[in-house]
Scaffold this motif. Sequence first.
Motif, PDB file in Angstrom:
ATOM      1  N   ALA A 559      20.687  39.682  41.773  1.00 55.63           N
ATOM      2  CA  ALA A 559      20.018  40.329  42.910  1.00 55.63           C
ATOM      3  C   ALA A 559      20.887  41.430  43.510  1.00 55.63           C
ATOM      4  O   ALA A 559      20.381  42.479  43.924  1.00 55.63           O
ATOM      5  CB  ALA A 559      19.679  39.290  43.971  1.00 55.63           C
ATOM      6  N   PHE A 560      22.214  41.220  43.546  1.00 57.85           N
ATOM      7  CA  PHE A 560      23.111  42.200  44.142  1.00 57.85           C
ATOM      8  C   PHE A 560      23.473  43.333  43.186  1.00 57.85           C
ATOM      9  O   PHE A 560      23.895  44.400  43.623  1.00 57.85           O
ATOM     10  CB  PHE A 560      24.400  41.511  44.614  1.00 57.85           C
ATOM     11  N   SER A 561      23.318  43.115  41.908  1.00 60.45           N
ATOM     12  CA  SER A 561      23.709  44.126  40.930  1.00 60.45           C
ATOM     13  C   SER A 561      22.798  45.341  41.024  1.00 60.45           C
ATOM     14  O   SER A 561      21.577  45.209  41.050  1.00 60.45           O
ATOM     15  CB  SER A 561      23.644  43.537  39.515  1.00 60.45           C
ATOM     16  N   ASP A 562      23.395  46.521  41.053  1.00 63.69           N
ATOM     17  CA  ASP A 562      22.620  47.748  41.198  1.00 63.69           C
ATOM     18  C   ASP A 562      22.204  48.359  39.876  1.00 63.69           C
ATOM     19  O   ASP A 562      21.203  49.052  39.792  1.00 63.69           O
ATOM     20  CB  ASP A 562      23.437  48.800  41.979  1.00 63.69           C
ATOM     21  N   ASP A 563      22.969  48.131  38.827  1.00 62.49           N
ATOM     22  CA  ASP A 563      22.731  48.879  37.596  1.00 62.49           C
ATOM     23  C   ASP A 563      22.653  47.983  36.361  1.00 62.49           C
ATOM     24  O   ASP A 563      22.826  48.450  35.251  1.00 62.49           O
ATOM     25  CB  ASP A 563      23.834  49.917  37.390  1.00 62.49           C
ATOM     26  N   PRO A 568      32.611  41.806  39.916  1.00 63.80           N
ATOM     27  CA  PRO A 568      33.111  40.800  40.866  1.00 63.80           C
ATOM     28  C   PRO A 568      32.497  40.932  42.249  1.00 63.80           C
ATOM     29  O   PRO A 568      32.274  39.934  42.929  1.00 63.80           O
ATOM     30  CB  PRO A 568      34.620  41.066  40.888  1.00 63.80           C
ATOM     31  N   ASP A 569      32.207  42.169  42.680  1.00 60.52           N
ATOM     32  CA  ASP A 569      31.634  42.377  44.014  1.00 60.52           C
ATOM     33  C   ASP A 569      30.236  41.798  44.147  1.00 60.52           C
ATOM     34  O   ASP A 569      29.757  41.558  45.265  1.00 60.52           O
ATOM     35  CB  ASP A 569      31.581  43.872  44.347  1.00 60.52           C
ATOM     36  N   ASP A 570      29.559  41.579  43.013  1.00 61.69           N
ATOM     37  CA  ASP A 570      28.185  41.074  43.052  1.00 61.69           C
ATOM     38  C   ASP A 570      28.124  39.552  43.113  1.00 61.69           C
ATOM     39  O   ASP A 570      27.061  38.986  43.381  1.00 61.69           O
ATOM     40  CB  ASP A 570      27.415  41.553  41.810  1.00 61.69           C
ATOM     41  N   LEU A 571      29.241  38.886  42.848  1.00 59.64           N
ATOM     42  CA  LEU A 571      29.258  37.426  42.830  1.00 59.64           C
ATOM     43  C   LEU A 571      29.258  36.871  44.250  1.00 59.64           C
ATOM     44  O   LEU A 571      29.709  37.524  45.187  1.00 59.64           O
ATOM     45  CB  LEU A 571      30.493  36.929  42.075  1.00 59.64           C
ATOM     46  N   PRO A 572      28.758  35.642  44.436  1.00 59.17           N
ATOM     47  CA  PRO A 572      28.781  35.025  45.766  1.00 59.17           C
ATOM     48  C   PRO A 572      30.200  34.936  46.320  1.00 59.17           C
ATOM     49  O   PRO A 572      31.170  34.797  45.577  1.00 59.17           O
ATOM     50  CB  PRO A 572      28.204  33.623  45.507  1.00 59.17           C
ATOM     51  N   GLU A 573      30.303  35.011  47.640  1.00 62.94           N
ATOM     52  CA  GLU A 573      31.606  35.078  48.303  1.00 62.94           C
ATOM     53  C   GLU A 573      32.475  33.858  48.029  1.00 62.94           C
ATOM     54  O   GLU A 573      33.693  33.944  48.016  1.00 62.94           O
ATOM     55  CB  GLU A 573      31.404  35.227  49.817  1.00 62.94           C
ATOM     56  N   GLN A 574      31.836  32.682  47.807  1.00 61.73           N
ATOM     57  CA  GLN A 574      32.638  31.469  47.704  1.00 61.73           C
ATOM     58  C   GLN A 574      33.384  31.350  46.375  1.00 61.73           C
ATOM     59  O   GLN A 574      34.216  30.465  46.209  1.00 61.73           O
ATOM     60  CB  GLN A 574      31.772  30.215  47.890  1.00 61.73           C
TER      61      GLN A 574
END
Length: 628
Positions: A559-563, A568-574
């Motif tokens: 869902a967070f991935s743009d392309d 790593p930035d797209d993975l859940p914070e935990q």
Amino acid sequence: MVSAKSHVQELERVGRGDPSGRDTPVLQSWLRCLNDYRLDPTQAQEAYILPETELKEHRDEAEELIRIGRSAVEGLFRHVQDQAYVLLLSDARGVTVDFMGDPTFDNQLRRAGLYLGSEWSEHRAGTCAVGACIVSGEPVIIHQDDHFDTSHIGLTCTAAPIYDTLGDLTAVLDISQLRSPTAKASQQLAMHLVATTARRIELSNLMARTRNDWILRLSRSPDFLDVDPEAAISIDASGRISGMTHGGFRALARTLDLGDGVMRSLVGERISRFLDIDVDDLPKLMRGQPDGERVLRTRSSAALFASAIAPVERLRGTPVPAPRVPRVLRELSFGDPAMEAVQLRASKLVGRDIPICIQGETGAGKEYLARAIHDSHPDAGRFVAVNCAAIPESLIESELFGYAPGAFTGAAPRGKQGLIEAADGGTLFLDEIGDMPLGLQARLLRVLAEGEVTPVGAHRPRPVRFRLISASHHRLEALVESGRFRQDLYFRLNAATLSLPPLRERRDLDGLIDHMLRRVAQEHGAPLRLSAAARRSLKAHPWPGNLRELANALRVAAAFSDDGEIGPDDLPEQLSRPKAETPPMRNRPGLEIFDQLAACGGNVSELARRLGVDRSTVHRRLRRLSAG
């Protein structure tokens, strides 16, 4: 060959929606590059070759396919090497894991990306044959300026997909030239050769992985049936489909007018559902039998020529045993020894009237294992799952046992069938059995002891017979010692115990990640790729939530991935991320990236190399900072 400037201008026109004479697969790929991946056509990118350590990981994962396909790949290369073609075998992530070419041109081939370790995923390289084939799942020719990136417009590339025995795209076979004849039509023979070789690799893979099963080869013509069939299906000793080539899937799909993407639903079905044949008829179709007798009819009355190959053990003169581990059970593991031991134990319990208790942490896959055991039964019946911890205590009795008409205020006029009775003839799966109230434990014990159930408010019991599988993340013997679970019920449930290993102890995490990522990509409706840094973050996490947590993490990342590339930035914070593996860019003040880009002359690829991250990560950070 067109100039880089005119090529960029054409891409911009297509991006605006202007008409174009390009083939549909090319236009679709161009639009993905512009709209989904946000690639800049004015920025030519050099080919990307993976570092040796990452390439080794990809080659290790593809080792068996490389071995199985080696003979067919070498045969194809012998046909085309005199025309200066190079051959690339890429994995499902677009990384070249096997390569054949003229060594005298190594430097040119490496610069062009036609080399071992090159990555041809569409989001990285733009429109190319390997990348477009991975996305579409179909053979494709990307000729000269069909390529998106101007650095590739001198190439011609032709690729075909290779599917595994369950219908997942597992590799891509490609032949390419540095320079080629002008006309795209000149590559039609190349497409035929590549598609034929991919089909042969699928057949070899099917035969290697189903050695205990019959292989049924199918063609619309008898001419090359025994040496180069159009399709093949593996059939186990009970007459059920255990795997197939992609052509086999299409042959069966046509008989039932099925759409794309349902191959897995055909595995486990009886072959007699699709073809006018059963497992006992297969010896009549073996090589050496009269050609006139080797014709089958589909259930829609279409005729197919057929040739059967007996299981390896039968050919050696020994009886054909049933497969040691049914396919639906084998799919639960990708090489973990502990899981393979569970699979083997479970396979020995299939079809036996023995209660099974599955132990494992929350999210470890207890219901998946229960369903696989159920689906392995030749006459499975209905699978009824009950989560004893999820149903309110005030409702669990009526849900489990049902109720008679008028049994209580608000009861349905016709009464209601309980879940236990609904499992008659099938499997009753009692998940989190340790959370069942003590009073209901006594009633369940009576059902198991007497083989009958009495709905709430009814006066006569009803006979029931089902296979029982229970599961708990608690140790039931500890609950018995504390007085929270009946000892007599414990001994009824615990005839055979299967203990699932937690995810943090499994050795097949890479395979599980790739398997789940394919499923998430199907749900997401778009291709997904996991960056090396994101994969390292996933492998470093302890996974207290096990498979369920992993699946959710990949869905969030999608869902967070743009392309289409998960970083790593797209993975859940935990998720834990070792500092040593954190991209250097994360430790820099955000706006400095624009100064760094200027120092690289605006070359995003050069900046990505300096920072040690993927190009898509740089693009994503630039967009976020520009928008903020």
